[in-house]
Enzyme design. Sequence first.
Site, PDB file in Angstrom:
ATOM      1  N   GLU A 139      39.236  38.122  36.166  1.00  0.00           N
ATOM      2  CA  GLU A 139      40.532  37.930  35.506  1.00  0.00           C
ATOM      3  C   GLU A 139      40.568  36.554  34.844  1.00  0.00           C
ATOM      4  O   GLU A 139      41.101  36.386  33.758  1.00  0.00           O
ATOM      5  CB  GLU A 139      41.695  38.061  36.494  1.00  0.00           C
ATOM      6  CG  GLU A 139      43.053  37.889  35.854  1.00  0.00           C
ATOM      7  CD  GLU A 139      44.205  38.260  36.769  1.00  0.00           C
ATOM      8  OE1 GLU A 139      45.243  37.591  36.711  1.00  0.00           O
ATOM      9  OE2 GLU A 139      44.073  39.227  37.544  1.00  0.00           O
ATOM     10  N   ARG A 147      46.399  43.309  32.364  1.00  0.00           N
ATOM     11  CA  ARG A 147      45.836  41.977  32.083  1.00  0.00           C
ATOM     12  C   ARG A 147      44.985  41.948  30.810  1.00  0.00           C
ATOM     13  O   ARG A 147      43.963  41.263  30.740  1.00  0.00           O
ATOM     14  CB  ARG A 147      45.001  41.466  33.277  1.00  0.00           C
ATOM     15  CG  ARG A 147      45.763  41.374  34.585  1.00  0.00           C
ATOM     16  CD  ARG A 147      46.893  40.352  34.552  1.00  0.00           C
ATOM     17  NE  ARG A 147      47.618  40.352  35.811  1.00  0.00           N
ATOM     18  CZ  ARG A 147      48.710  41.075  36.078  1.00  0.00           C
ATOM     19  NH1 ARG A 147      49.218  41.859  35.127  1.00  0.00           N
ATOM     20  NH2 ARG A 147      49.307  41.009  37.242  1.00  0.00           N
ATOM     21  N   SER A 191      44.552  33.792  40.106  1.00  0.00           N
ATOM     22  CA  SER A 191      43.821  34.977  40.557  1.00  0.00           C
ATOM     23  C   SER A 191      42.478  35.086  39.838  1.00  0.00           C
ATOM     24  O   SER A 191      42.421  35.077  38.608  1.00  0.00           O
ATOM     25  CB  SER A 191      44.644  36.242  40.292  1.00  0.00           C
ATOM     26  OG  SER A 191      45.822  36.230  41.056  1.00  0.00           O
TER      27      SER A 191
END
Length: 288
Positions: free
Chosen positions: A280, A161, A210
Site C-alpha cells: 500500500e 486504494r 499501513s
Amino acid sequence: MDIQPNGSLAAFIWFKTGGPAEWLARPDSVESLAAFLAGLDPAVPVMAVGLGSNLIVRDGGVPGVVVRLPKAMADVRVEPGHRVRAGGGAAGIKVSSAARDAGIDGLSFLSGIPGTVGGAARMNAGAYGRETADVLVEATLVLRDGTVETWPAERFGYTYRHSELPEGAIVVEALFQGHPGAPSDIAAEMERIAAAREATQPTRTRTGGSTFKNPPGDKAWRLIDAAGCRGLTLGGAQVSEKHCNFLLNLGNASSADIEALGEEVRRRVREHSGVELEWEIQRVGVKG
C-alpha cells in the site's frame, strides 16, 4: 515557484529516510504549477508528495521533479449544500475540523488519514469503514502537460486504494460532500477516531502508515502476525509490535532496510498462508 536542486525529502517524509529529489518544486499557485509543467521537458518524470506518510523514498533519491504543495495551496472552505472545498495540500484533519465546526457530518474519517487531500484523492485513502470515493464530488488536477481539468469523482475509476489518475497528474483541489450533523456529535466521533489510532497504531514513531493493502475478506495485520512477523527486525527497521501492518525506522534504518523488511514479510506471509500481500505504501526513486 521555488525550485531546489537536490531537495531533501527525508527532512519531511515520515520514515525520515531516503535520498533527495533531483528537483524539489514548491509552486505558489495552480497557475504557476501549470505554467511550470507546460514548459518542462515531457521526458522529465513528475510526482507529487504530500505529508510523506505513505512513502518509502529509496536511498538513491528520486529522478526528475517532486512537487510539494505549500500552505498557500491548503485552504479549506465550507460551501452551500453541506460541502467542503479543500486545496490539495490540506491535511485530512483540517478538512474534517472545518466540517465539524460547520455541522457537516460524514467527513470525520478524514481525520484518521495522516495525509493530504491530494494524496487521499489519488489513492482513494480510507479509514474506519469509509474511503475518499464515498465523499468526493470532484477534483481539480494539473496534468503533466500543464493542462488544468476538473474531474467528477466517477472519472477517477476508484477501487480499493487505487485510482486511474494519470502519471504526473497533481490534485490541487477537491470538493467533498457531507450531510447535516450536530458539531458535538461530530467532535465525539473525531475524538473516538483519534483515541483508536493512538491505542492501536505506532503514531509517535518514524513509520509510514499501513504498509500492505488488506486482501479481500482478511486483514493484512492478521496474516503478518500469523506468519510470526510481529517485532521482526532487519537492519534498523522493525515490524511494529503494536500494529504489525506498520514498519518502523528504529532510528538508523535506511530505506533499503525498510523495503527489504517489507519484502521479507511478504515472503513469510506467502509461505505461511499462500496470500500475496500487495504494497500500500508507495516506493519511489532509485536504490542507493
